[in-house]
Design a protein around this motif. Structure first.
Motif, PDB file in Angstrom:
ATOM      1  N   THR A 216      14.401  26.355  68.871  1.00  0.00           N
ATOM      2  CA  THR A 216      12.631  27.864  68.900  1.00  0.00           C
ATOM      3  C   THR A 216      12.343  26.955  67.287  1.00  0.00           C
ATOM      4  O   THR A 216      11.690  26.912  66.846  1.00  0.00           O
ATOM      5  N   VAL A 217      10.543  27.218  68.199  1.00  0.00           N
ATOM      6  CA  VAL A 217       9.610  26.690  66.695  1.00  0.00           C
ATOM      7  C   VAL A 217       9.017  27.462  67.113  1.00  0.00           C
ATOM      8  O   VAL A 217       7.689  27.379  66.707  1.00  0.00           O
ATOM      9  N   LEU A 218       8.814  28.756  68.522  1.00  0.00           N
ATOM     10  CA  LEU A 218       7.726  29.957  68.229  1.00  0.00           C
ATOM     11  C   LEU A 218       7.950  30.780  68.753  1.00  0.00           C
ATOM     12  O   LEU A 218       8.761  30.882  69.356  1.00  0.00           O
ATOM     13  N   TYR A 219       7.556  32.369  68.078  1.00  0.00           N
ATOM     14  CA  TYR A 219       8.060  33.072  68.903  1.00  0.00           C
ATOM     15  C   TYR A 219       7.226  33.964  68.671  1.00  0.00           C
ATOM     16  O   TYR A 219       6.270  34.521  67.212  1.00  0.00           O
ATOM     17  N   ASP A 220       6.743  35.625  69.154  1.00  0.00           N
ATOM     18  CA  ASP A 220       5.738  35.915  68.901  1.00  0.00           C
ATOM     19  C   ASP A 220       7.087  37.960  69.246  1.00  0.00           C
ATOM     20  O   ASP A 220       7.806  38.146  70.060  1.00  0.00           O
ATOM     21  N   ILE A 221       6.296  38.641  68.358  1.00  0.00           N
ATOM     22  CA  ILE A 221       6.881  39.973  68.028  1.00  0.00           C
ATOM     23  C   ILE A 221       6.096  41.066  68.270  1.00  0.00           C
ATOM     24  O   ILE A 221       4.471  41.040  68.523  1.00  0.00           O
ATOM     25  N   PRO A 271       3.321  36.648  65.659  1.00  0.00           N
ATOM     26  CA  PRO A 271       3.133  35.070  65.859  1.00  0.00           C
ATOM     27  C   PRO A 271       3.935  34.751  64.677  1.00  0.00           C
ATOM     28  O   PRO A 271       3.575  34.352  63.300  1.00  0.00           O
ATOM     29  N   MET A 272       5.297  33.953  64.808  1.00  0.00           N
ATOM     30  CA  MET A 272       5.677  33.044  63.615  1.00  0.00           C
ATOM     31  C   MET A 272       6.396  32.046  63.861  1.00  0.00           C
ATOM     32  O   MET A 272       7.063  31.615  64.716  1.00  0.00           O
ATOM     33  N   THR A 273       5.704  31.120  63.488  1.00  0.00           N
ATOM     34  CA  THR A 273       5.973  29.616  63.783  1.00  0.00           C
ATOM     35  C   THR A 273       6.767  28.800  62.576  1.00  0.00           C
ATOM     36  O   THR A 273       7.333  29.178  61.361  1.00  0.00           O
ATOM     37  N   MET A 304       8.828  36.754  72.512  1.00  0.00           N
ATOM     38  CA  MET A 304       9.010  36.175  72.883  1.00  0.00           C
ATOM     39  C   MET A 304       9.138  34.800  72.980  1.00  0.00           C
ATOM     40  O   MET A 304       8.634  34.467  71.792  1.00  0.00           O
ATOM     41  N   THR A 305       9.634  33.790  73.670  1.00  0.00           N
ATOM     42  CA  THR A 305      10.290  32.470  72.865  1.00  0.00           C
ATOM     43  C   THR A 305       9.625  31.695  73.224  1.00  0.00           C
ATOM     44  O   THR A 305       9.793  31.234  74.798  1.00  0.00           O
ATOM     45  N   TYR A 306       9.343  30.263  72.398  1.00  0.00           N
ATOM     46  CA  TYR A 306       8.872  29.439  72.805  1.00  0.00           C
ATOM     47  C   TYR A 306       9.444  28.107  71.849  1.00  0.00           C
ATOM     48  O   TYR A 306      10.020  28.036  71.043  1.00  0.00           O
ATOM     49  N   GLU A 307       9.795  27.318  73.181  1.00  0.00           N
ATOM     50  CA  GLU A 307      11.142  26.242  72.961  1.00  0.00           C
ATOM     51  C   GLU A 307      10.251  24.309  72.964  1.00  0.00           C
ATOM     52  O   GLU A 307       9.858  24.298  74.094  1.00  0.00           O
ATOM     53  N   CYS A 308      10.926  24.219  72.577  1.00  0.00           N
ATOM     54  CA  CYS A 308      11.117  22.304  73.086  1.00  0.00           C
ATOM     55  C   CYS A 308      11.218  22.009  74.481  1.00  0.00           C
ATOM     56  O   CYS A 308      12.401  22.299  74.728  1.00  0.00           O
ATOM     57  N   CYS A 424       7.795  15.064  59.632  1.00  0.00           N
ATOM     58  CA  CYS A 424       8.128  16.175  58.771  1.00  0.00           C
ATOM     59  C   CYS A 424       9.739  16.458  58.823  1.00  0.00           C
ATOM     60  O   CYS A 424      10.151  16.547  59.888  1.00  0.00           O
ATOM     61  N   LEU A 425      10.147  16.831  57.546  1.00  0.00           N
ATOM     62  CA  LEU A 425      11.561  17.670  58.076  1.00  0.00           C
ATOM     63  C   LEU A 425      12.226  18.301  57.652  1.00  0.00           C
ATOM     64  O   LEU A 425      11.745  18.208  56.153  1.00  0.00           O
ATOM     65  N   MET A 426      12.873  19.063  57.874  1.00  0.00           N
ATOM     66  CA  MET A 426      13.385  20.847  57.661  1.00  0.00           C
ATOM     67  C   MET A 426      14.878  20.777  57.634  1.00  0.00           C
ATOM     68  O   MET A 426      15.700  20.503  58.641  1.00  0.00           O
ATOM     69  N   LYS A 427      14.961  21.973  56.469  1.00  0.00           N
ATOM     70  CA  LYS A 427      16.450  21.990  56.664  1.00  0.00           C
ATOM     71  C   LYS A 427      16.359  23.251  57.664  1.00  0.00           C
ATOM     72  O   LYS A 427      15.986  24.793  57.011  1.00  0.00           O
ATOM     73  N   GLY A 428      17.342  23.258  58.714  1.00  0.00           N
ATOM     74  CA  GLY A 428      17.078  24.989  59.357  1.00  0.00           C
ATOM     75  C   GLY A 428      15.444  25.342  60.341  1.00  0.00           C
ATOM     76  O   GLY A 428      16.313  26.720  60.628  1.00  0.00           O
ATOM     77  N   ARG A 429      14.647  24.452  59.974  1.00  0.00           N
ATOM     78  CA  ARG A 429      13.927  24.584  60.962  1.00  0.00           C
ATOM     79  C   ARG A 429      13.332  23.694  61.690  1.00  0.00           C
ATOM     80  O   ARG A 429      13.161  22.436  61.753  1.00  0.00           O
ATOM     81  N   VAL A 430      12.514  23.617  62.284  1.00  0.00           N
ATOM     82  CA  VAL A 430      12.068  23.006  63.334  1.00  0.00           C
ATOM     83  C   VAL A 430      10.295  22.546  64.189  1.00  0.00           C
ATOM     84  O   VAL A 430       9.615  23.471  63.778  1.00  0.00           O
ATOM     85  N   PRO A 431       9.795  21.893  62.306  1.00  0.00           N
ATOM     86  CA  PRO A 431       9.024  21.725  62.577  1.00  0.00           C
ATOM     87  C   PRO A 431       7.049  21.650  63.607  1.00  0.00           C
ATOM     88  O   PRO A 431       8.022  21.161  64.691  1.00  0.00           O
TER      89      PRO A 431
END
Length: 802
Positions: A216-221, A271-273, A304-308, A424-431
């Protein structure tokens, strides 16, 4: 056996004090929970006792302790206590570094790190605890849940003196940690797959949590359908008199994001990225205080979730290049599925273990071939970003170093446009989007085609956190004549190569001045560099306190060649017919020379056999040289001397194998030899009623010999330090070997006419005994006496034999 009641009382008092501290902390938290009425309770109390702490010279000296923080923890209270093994031990400062999810990467002596190191660490804490048994308390609000690692060390405090073990009392230091957590009890779970109707009656606030699905790269509350209910009457209300606090991974605090829906006339959307994946996100809903308490507030919560996009067939993932066997991925479709973000993802990277060692492996994209290709190559479109993931294991991977490299594989001579690539490399999150370009709390790399130097990049992450890591790539194009001015789109997709690998230390190397090794601290295994020649740092790259190569070579030569001072003593022993003693001196010289050639420097090193063998032979030869010299100086019967020679070999060999560095293993043979020497001399002195040996021998030989040996022992025991070791230890070699010239008794003269006597000849035995008895005092030998005269005095010579 005596019993110390004071120690028992002190131990009881210490335990009572610790228990009192724990009870006070628990009662304070419980009282606060009751007062606030928020439903807090003590979830867990952990007590770590007796973790050993040592002086820090490199990371191998850290003492690692694991602390587990449970989910929904609002506050954690730590009580640190450091103590020594005895009351007479000096008070030291113990430093404690705390880090969540990974071993703390520290530099207590301001050592520099290697190039391309990524050192960003979230919520790392540092505390100083004196070893006086005093408590140091610390509080952390809204800590990350999961495993925390505490690394305890002491700064280097000694004067670098090299002391003989056993001469001084060794003090050991330990650390205990009490962890008390304050956890939120009432937390409601939400699913992001459906809508929820939330009711807030007399509760002015309520805490919920939810977890975002994978990739999940983005969701809307979205908050809508707000209404109030009083009795049987329900009435819509707009704007919705509510606000909510959003917090990723930690319980909301004063620094969390607050969204006020009272300012929205329609639906309240936030929104939360790049949200945390499979980790809790907390949302606290708070009623507007102006709303009467008799009314119940309700609303609809929707995610509302958005995935790759995840291509599932081989056609989507590209085709195999038959010329080099490498699959070049271009995982992009012309038509985008609904509710998909502008990114695509492949399956998680698979691990390819190249060597059977710990902390190793290469993470690769599946190429549908027989063997994986470490270099992951993709055609990177500017329309969508590319994301993938890989997993690091807590036991197998966290003690190594993660390496990420990035390169754009385009011929700069034939470019029609320039490319700029972000990784970009992140732990536990999709950049994603701005998170990809800025990469907060992650590792960011950028390359471009402006020059050869800028077309590749790499970085290292020491002791990476266990769990799922996400890697995203994004490209943009620019006009070659205006490199800093991006253009709208790319005419083609550049070929990009990235590589993710794990290895001990820095690709299993520590440069020229170090060696990569594995260490164990408690149950924790990690790799670290053992640095040589004064070099320091994680990769032995800090040469601010390093020795030059010339100094290292001089150290090796001085410590090794100083043993050649044994040669005069060996020649004297052979000349005086002390053949067994000469053999022992030669043995000592040979093995001491090659032991120091193998041990003195890690830069210039010559080991003719195993190090342990050389060490054993060196210590064995040294103590045997003392023993043989003392036996040669003693007034002993030849048969008794032979017995003592063999007894010394057997006892010293066992003691050297038991502990060659111990104090008593050296004191017992040397002290025993001196005792035998004094007894033998005292008996002769008593029977002759005169000084033995003669005064001129005391002045000319024994006194200089004892002074040389004594000076050598003083230098060895009290003046050796790490800094002057090569000088003082070389002086020790010289003084001890030269003392043999003075201490070794004179030659045992045997007349030619007695050389034919057999061992069974009584006269030969008498002459042998007398000559042997007088070898320590040549003045007592009268060479003018005839054999018949000697035989007539045989009865008077018997009393000289011990």
């Amino acid at each position: 056996m005596g019993f110390n009641h004071d120690d028992q009382d002190g131990s009881r008092q210490l335990k009572c004090t610790r228990l009192s501290v724990l009870i006070v902390v628990v009662l304070l938290i419980l009282c606060e929970a009751v007062t606030l009425g928020n439903g807090y309770y003590i979830a867990e109390v952990q007590w770590t006792v007796g973790a050993p702490v040592t002086q820090y010279s490199s990371y191998k000296d850290v003492s690692l302790v694991t602390i587990t923080i449970p989910l929904h923890t609002e506050q954690v209270f730590w009580t640190f206590r450091a103590f020594a093994s005895g009351d007479k031990c000096a008070v030291r400062k113990v430093k404690v570094f705390l880090q969540r999810g990974r071993y703390p990467v520290i530099s207590p002596n301001n050592e520099t790190f290697p190039d391309y190191f990524h050192l960003h660490q979230k919520q790392q804490k540092e505390y100083v605890v004196p070893s006086s048994n005093a408590s140091v308390e610390a509080t952390l609000t809204s800590p990350l849940s999961g495993k925390w690692y505490a690394a305890a060390i002491m700064n280097h405090y000694s004067s670098d003196d090299i002391r003989q073990r056993g001469l001084t009392k060794d003090c050991t230091y330990s650390l205990s940690v009490i962890t008390v957590t304050k956890v939120v009890e009432d937390v409601w779970d939400l699913s992001m797959d459906k809508s929820h109707k939330i009711h807030l009656s007399h509760d002015r606030e309520r805490l919920y949590m939810f977890r975002a699905p994978d990739f999940t790269v983005l969701y809307d509350i979205q908050i809508s359908g707000c209404e109030t209910t009083q009795g049987n009457t329900t009435q819509p209300i707009s704007p919705c008199p509510i606000s909510f606090v959003l917090s990723n991974e930690v319980v909301p605090s004063n620094t969390s994001v607050t969204v006020n829906c009272s300012n929205s006339n329609s639906s309240c959307i936030y929104p939360m990225t790049s949200p945390p994946i499979l980790e809790p996100t907390y949302i606290k809903f708070i009623r507007n205080p102006a709303l009467p308490e008799v009314k119940t507030l309700s609303f609809i919560l929707h995610f509302m979730t958005y995935e790759c996009d995840k291509p599932t067939i081989l056609v989507d993932m590209g085709v195999k290049n038959t010329t080099d066997g490498i699959v070049r991925y271009s995982p992009y479709r012309q038509e985008r599925p609904t509710r998909k973000a502008r990114c695509v993802t492949s399956n998680s990277l698979g691990r390819y273990k190249i060597a059977p060692i710990d902390f190793s492996g290469v993470f690769v994209i599946h190429n549908y071939g027989e063997l994986p290709i470490p270099q992951n190559q993709i055609l990177l479109s500017s329309q969508w970003s590319f994301s993938t993931s890989f997993n690091l294991d807590e036991v197998e991977d966290t003690g190594g170093t993660l390496k990420i490299s990035l390169a754009v594989l385009e011929d700069r001579a034939h470019l029609i446009e320039g490319y700029r690539i972000w990784l970009c490399l992140m732990k536990g999150r999709v950049p994603y989007k701005e998170t990809l370009l800025g990469c907060p709390d992650g590792a960011l790399m950028t390359v471009n085609t402006t020059s050869e130097e800028n077309s590749s990049a790499m970085l290292y992450i020491p002791y990476p956190e266990a769990g799922q890591w996400y890697l995203s790539l994004q490209t943009a194009c620019y006009n070659l004549s205006h490199p800093h001015k991006p253009q709208g789109g790319c005419y083609s997709a550049p070929l990009v190569e990235f590589m993710v690998s794990l290895s001990p230390c820095i690709e299993e190397r520590c440069g020229r001045y170090g060696k990569c090794k594995e260490y164990i601290s408690g149950v924790h295994i990690f790799s670290s560099c053992e640095c040589y020649a004064g070099w320091r740092g994680y990769g032995c790259t800090d040469g601010s306190h390093a020795n030059s190569d010339t100094t290292e070579l001089a150290m090796t030569l001085l410590l090794s060649l100083s043993n050649l001072f044994f040669i005069p003593g060996i020649i004297v022993a052979l000349h005086r017919r002390y053949f067994v003693e000469a053999l022992v001196y030669t043995f000592n010289m040979f093995f001491s020379t090659f032991y120091h050639a193998c041990d003195s420097s890690k830069i210039y090193i010559l080991c003719i056999m195993k190090y342990d063998t050389l060490s054993y032979a060196d210590f064995m030869g040294s103590i045997m040289s003392f023993w043989m010299t003392l036996m040669a100086m003693s007034r002993l019967h030849p048969q008794l001397r032979s017995l003592l020679h063999m007894l010394g070999v057997l006892c010293i060999s066992v003691m050297m194998d038991f502990d060659r560095h111990g104090l008593w293993e050296s004191v017992l043979p040397i002290g025993g030899g001196i005792l035998i020497l004094l007894i033998s001399w005292a008996r002769v002195w008593f029977k002759r009623r005169t000084c033995f040996p003669s005064k001129w021998r005391y002045i000319k030989f024994l006194l200089p010999g004892f002074l040389l040996a004594g000076a050598g022992l003083v230098v060895f025991s009290f003046f050796e330090t790490q800094e002057n070791y090569m000088y003082t230890h070389s002086v020790w070699h010289m003084l001890m070997s030269l003392s043999i010239l003075f201490l070794l008794p004179p030659r045992r003269p045997v007349s030619k006419e007695y050389e034919s006597f057999s061992l069974d000849d009584g006269l030969g035995q008498i002459v042998s005994r007398e000559l042997s008895a007088n070898m320590a005092d040549p003045g007592a030998i009268n060479t003018s006496e005839s054999p018949q005269h000697l035989a007539s005095r045989s009865g008077s010579l018997d009393h000289l034999v011990l």
